[in-house]
Design a protein around this motif. Structure first.
Motif, PDB file in Angstrom:
ATOM      1  N   GLU A 336       0.822  -1.205   0.000  1.00  0.00           N
ATOM      2  CA  GLU A 336       0.000   0.000   0.000  1.00  0.00           C
ATOM      3  C   GLU A 336       0.859   1.259   0.000  1.00  0.00           C
ATOM      4  O   GLU A 336       0.362   2.362  -0.187  1.00  0.00           O
ATOM      5  CB  GLU A 336      -0.929   0.006   1.221  1.00  0.00           C
ATOM      6  CG  GLU A 336      -1.923  -1.157   1.227  1.00  0.00           C
ATOM      7  CD  GLU A 336      -2.893  -1.089   2.389  1.00  0.00           C
ATOM      8  OE1 GLU A 336      -2.755  -0.158   3.224  1.00  0.00           O
ATOM      9  OE2 GLU A 336      -3.785  -1.946   2.456  1.00  0.00           O
ATOM     10  N   ASP A 337       2.156   1.083   0.191  1.00  0.00           N
ATOM     11  CA  ASP A 337       3.080   2.207   0.306  1.00  0.00           C
ATOM     12  C   ASP A 337       3.523   2.681  -1.075  1.00  0.00           C
ATOM     13  O   ASP A 337       3.319   2.008  -2.089  1.00  0.00           O
ATOM     14  CB  ASP A 337       4.302   1.767   1.124  1.00  0.00           C
ATOM     15  CG  ASP A 337       5.049   2.940   1.720  1.00  0.00           C
ATOM     16  OD1 ASP A 337       4.675   4.103   1.459  1.00  0.00           O
ATOM     17  OD2 ASP A 337       6.028   2.698   2.456  1.00  0.00           O
ATOM     18  N   ASN A 338       4.153   3.866  -1.098  1.00  0.00           N
ATOM     19  CA  ASN A 338       4.821   4.321  -2.321  1.00  0.00           C
ATOM     20  C   ASN A 338       5.890   3.312  -2.705  1.00  0.00           C
ATOM     21  O   ASN A 338       6.598   2.793  -1.834  1.00  0.00           O
ATOM     22  CB  ASN A 338       5.492   5.678  -2.103  1.00  0.00           C
ATOM     23  CG  ASN A 338       4.567   6.752  -1.563  1.00  0.00           C
ATOM     24  OD1 ASN A 338       5.013   7.624  -0.836  1.00  0.00           O
ATOM     25  ND2 ASN A 338       3.287   6.715  -1.899  1.00  0.00           N
ATOM     26  N   SER A 339       6.033   3.033  -3.990  1.00  0.00           N
ATOM     27  CA  SER A 339       7.005   2.039  -4.462  1.00  0.00           C
ATOM     28  C   SER A 339       7.855   2.654  -5.565  1.00  0.00           C
ATOM     29  O   SER A 339       7.320   3.104  -6.588  1.00  0.00           O
ATOM     30  CB  SER A 339       6.290   0.795  -5.006  1.00  0.00           C
ATOM     31  OG  SER A 339       5.474   0.216  -4.016  1.00  0.00           O
ATOM     32  N   THR A 340       9.175   2.663  -5.365  1.00  0.00           N
ATOM     33  CA  THR A 340      10.087   3.275  -6.329  1.00  0.00           C
ATOM     34  C   THR A 340      11.277   2.360  -6.575  1.00  0.00           C
ATOM     35  O   THR A 340      11.807   1.757  -5.637  1.00  0.00           O
ATOM     36  CB  THR A 340      10.576   4.646  -5.821  1.00  0.00           C
ATOM     37  OG1 THR A 340       9.450   5.514  -5.659  1.00  0.00           O
ATOM     38  CG2 THR A 340      11.562   5.284  -6.789  1.00  0.00           C
ATOM     39  N   VAL A 341      11.688   2.278  -7.833  1.00  0.00           N
ATOM     40  CA  VAL A 341      12.834   1.446  -8.197  1.00  0.00           C
ATOM     41  C   VAL A 341      13.650   2.138  -9.280  1.00  0.00           C
ATOM     42  O   VAL A 341      13.105   2.793 -10.170  1.00  0.00           O
ATOM     43  CB  VAL A 341      12.378   0.046  -8.679  1.00  0.00           C
ATOM     44  CG1 VAL A 341      11.486   0.153  -9.910  1.00  0.00           C
ATOM     45  CG2 VAL A 341      13.567  -0.860  -8.959  1.00  0.00           C
ATOM     46  N   VAL A 342      14.970   2.017  -9.179  1.00  0.00           N
ATOM     47  CA  VAL A 342      15.907   2.477 -10.216  1.00  0.00           C
ATOM     48  C   VAL A 342      16.792   1.289 -10.580  1.00  0.00           C
ATOM     49  O   VAL A 342      17.372   0.647  -9.694  1.00  0.00           O
ATOM     50  CB  VAL A 342      16.778   3.655  -9.726  1.00  0.00           C
ATOM     51  CG1 VAL A 342      17.836   4.011 -10.768  1.00  0.00           C
ATOM     52  CG2 VAL A 342      15.906   4.870  -9.408  1.00  0.00           C
ATOM     53  N   ILE A 343      16.889   0.975 -11.866  1.00  0.00           N
ATOM     54  CA  ILE A 343      17.648  -0.184 -12.345  1.00  0.00           C
ATOM     55  C   ILE A 343      18.737   0.287 -13.298  1.00  0.00           C
ATOM     56  O   ILE A 343      18.453   0.942 -14.303  1.00  0.00           O
ATOM     57  CB  ILE A 343      16.721  -1.190 -13.058  1.00  0.00           C
ATOM     58  CG1 ILE A 343      15.603  -1.640 -12.112  1.00  0.00           C
ATOM     59  CG2 ILE A 343      17.515  -2.388 -13.573  1.00  0.00           C
ATOM     60  CD1 ILE A 343      14.517  -2.459 -12.799  1.00  0.00           C
ATOM     61  N   VAL A 344      19.987  -0.069 -12.979  1.00  0.00           N
ATOM     62  CA  VAL A 344      21.142   0.341 -13.780  1.00  0.00           C
ATOM     63  C   VAL A 344      21.754  -0.909 -14.409  1.00  0.00           C
ATOM     64  O   VAL A 344      22.324  -1.748 -13.699  1.00  0.00           O
ATOM     65  CB  VAL A 344      22.194   1.057 -12.916  1.00  0.00           C
ATOM     66  CG1 VAL A 344      23.325   1.594 -13.797  1.00  0.00           C
ATOM     67  CG2 VAL A 344      21.556   2.172 -12.093  1.00  0.00           C
ATOM     68  N   PRO A 345      21.654  -1.091 -15.732  1.00  0.00           N
ATOM     69  CA  PRO A 345      22.164  -2.312 -16.366  1.00  0.00           C
ATOM     70  C   PRO A 345      23.684  -2.304 -16.527  1.00  0.00           C
ATOM     71  O   PRO A 345      24.287  -1.273 -16.830  1.00  0.00           O
ATOM     72  CB  PRO A 345      21.479  -2.302 -17.739  1.00  0.00           C
ATOM     73  CG  PRO A 345      21.294  -0.846 -18.043  1.00  0.00           C
ATOM     74  CD  PRO A 345      21.016  -0.182 -16.714  1.00  0.00           C
ATOM     75  N   PHE A 346      24.278  -3.488 -16.330  1.00  0.00           N
ATOM     76  CA  PHE A 346      25.711  -3.663 -16.525  1.00  0.00           C
ATOM     77  C   PHE A 346      25.964  -4.675 -17.639  1.00  0.00           C
ATOM     78  O   PHE A 346      25.057  -5.044 -18.380  1.00  0.00           O
ATOM     79  CB  PHE A 346      26.372  -4.085 -15.213  1.00  0.00           C
ATOM     80  CG  PHE A 346      26.255  -3.079 -14.104  1.00  0.00           C
ATOM     81  CD1 PHE A 346      26.397  -1.724 -14.363  1.00  0.00           C
ATOM     82  CD2 PHE A 346      25.999  -3.480 -12.794  1.00  0.00           C
ATOM     83  CE1 PHE A 346      26.289  -0.785 -13.343  1.00  0.00           C
ATOM     84  CE2 PHE A 346      25.893  -2.549 -11.769  1.00  0.00           C
ATOM     85  CZ  PHE A 346      26.027  -1.207 -12.042  1.00  0.00           C
ATOM     86  N   GLY A 347      27.189  -5.137 -17.743  1.00  0.00           N
ATOM     87  CA  GLY A 347      27.589  -5.935 -18.895  1.00  0.00           C
ATOM     88  C   GLY A 347      26.848  -7.228 -19.093  1.00  0.00           C
ATOM     89  O   GLY A 347      26.637  -7.672 -20.218  1.00  0.00           O
ATOM     90  N   ALA A 348      26.439  -7.901 -17.994  1.00  0.00           N
ATOM     91  CA  ALA A 348      25.783  -9.206 -18.117  1.00  0.00           C
ATOM     92  C   ALA A 348      24.269  -9.085 -18.180  1.00  0.00           C
ATOM     93  O   ALA A 348      23.561 -10.059 -17.917  1.00  0.00           O
ATOM     94  CB  ALA A 348      26.190 -10.101 -16.951  1.00  0.00           C
TER      95      ALA A 348
END
Length: 372
Positions: A336-348
């Motif tokens: 029910e809470d605020n949901s935040t995500v940041v995804i940083v892609p690497f070589g694999a």
């Protein structure tokens, strides 16, 4: 790998020519993927690149133990020479992010990413409480303080330590000068990552937002929640004159009010042992094994454990799609809470897919991310 080989790898020109220098095979096609943005991707998967020998097996950089080629980026020459192995550029254009209000009246989460210097990237999530004032302040000024300390300090852990403490002092000055008394009770978590030369990753955190690295398909935790359940945290609170009380759900709170023992802001609890000093973690990336970095707020962490986050992301085509999958899964699981995500892609990126993973629309409370 010798310096001469690295130099030739970059200077021979063009993606295909650079690859021929190492792979000694001709690539049949080299289609470019669309730039990732902070919204769900609907683009189709691009065609595979195949070995011209007719084997039907895709030729990738990872075939030679370097990194996978699902997100194409050039090699960073000076860092590659410095570390003695090819290091790909990590592009902000490929970062995926999503933030969902959940069932709250206001979204107090904030996130940001930027290029601070020629060789340093910045990624951050902030989860505000008691209003968004402290999270907004960090979102607006954290870059400024980090840049100031980068100009005088080489050690990134020291830079982040100083930046966290200084921004807390600045917020305190701001709150005292403001006519809005609610600023004294506003606070925020802060999980900040700096990436130097595409290989040196340093994370600093206060509160219960998290950072994790997906290495060989497994979740590698880079942060530990600052909760009153931790012995050393509880002892500090008590030594400073504060106390820990449990609510009706059995959750411990500092002075019966705050579920974390470290934060930026929460000025009324600073004398009770709630500090802004972050814990830090330094990691050297291995682009043949490391798929991505993930920063999340507790609207996700409370319902989805670290390995589930990795598994969900590994099923996705690009980081933009993955960010929305993670927030949607948290909602399906009942957050029910605020949901935040940041995804940083690497070589694999895209290398460690698990065909057995199924997206779920329900779960048991005992298996949720807070305890798993």
């Amino acid at each position: 790998m010798s310096t001469a080989t690295l130099i030739n790898l970059v200077r021979n020109g063009g993606y295909q020519v650079r690859r021929r220098a190492v792979l000694t095979s001709r690539l049949l096609q080299d289609e470019k993927r669309p730039t990732a943005a902070c919204y769900s991707s609907t683009s189709e998967r691009r065609a595979s690149r195949f070995d011209p020998d007719g084997s039907g097996r895709p030729t990738t950089w990872d075939t030679f133990g370097i990194w996978d080629n699902r997100i194409d980026e050039p090699i960073l020459l000076p860092p590659s020479i410095k570390y003695g192995k090819p290091i790909p550029k990590v592009s902000l254009a490929n970062v995926g992010c999503a933030s969902h209000i959940g069932k709250r009246k206001e979204n107090e989460d904030r996130f940001d990413y930027a290029q601070l210097t020629e060789d340093i990237l910045y990624f951050a999530v902030y989860d505000g409480h008691g209003g968004a004032a402290a999270a907004d302040f960090c979102d607006k000024y954290m870059e400024k303080y980090i840049k100031e300390f980068l100009a005088e300090e080489e050690n990134l852990e020291n830079v982040l330590n100083k930046a966290f403490l200084e921004i807390n002092k600045a917020y305190e000055r701001h709150a005292h000068l403001s006519a809005d008394a609610t600023l004294m009770n506003s606070g925020t978590t802060a999980t900040v990552a700096l990436l130097r030369d595409g290989i040196e990753l340093v994370v600093a955190s206060v509160g219960d937002s998290r950072a994790l690295l997906c290495r060989k398909g497994k979740a590698m935790k880079l942060t530990i929640d600052h909760t009153p359940e931790r012995k050393e945290e509880k002892e500090r609170i008590r030594k400073c004159g504060g106390f820990v009380a449990w609510n009706s759900l059995g959750q411990p709170h500092v002075n019966g009010r705050l579920a974390m023992t470290r934060s930026i802001g929460d000025l009324d609890l600073k004398n009770s042992g709630v500090i802004a000093q972050p814990e830090t973690k330094r990691v050297q990336l291995h682009h043949a094994d490391d798929s991505f970095l993930v920063l999340t707020t507790d609207g996700i962490n409370f319902m989805v454990n670290s390995q589930e986050i990795c598994d969900f992301i590994n099923q996705c085509h690009d980081p933009a799609e993955a960010a929305h999958v993670v927030t949607e899964q948290a909602m399906q699981f009942g957050t029910e809470d605020n949901s935040t995500v940041v995804i940083v892609p690497f070589g694999a990126w895209g290398k460690y897919k698990n065909g057995e993973i199924n997206f779920s629309f329900s779960r048991s409370f005992a298996s949720s991310g807070r305890w798993a």
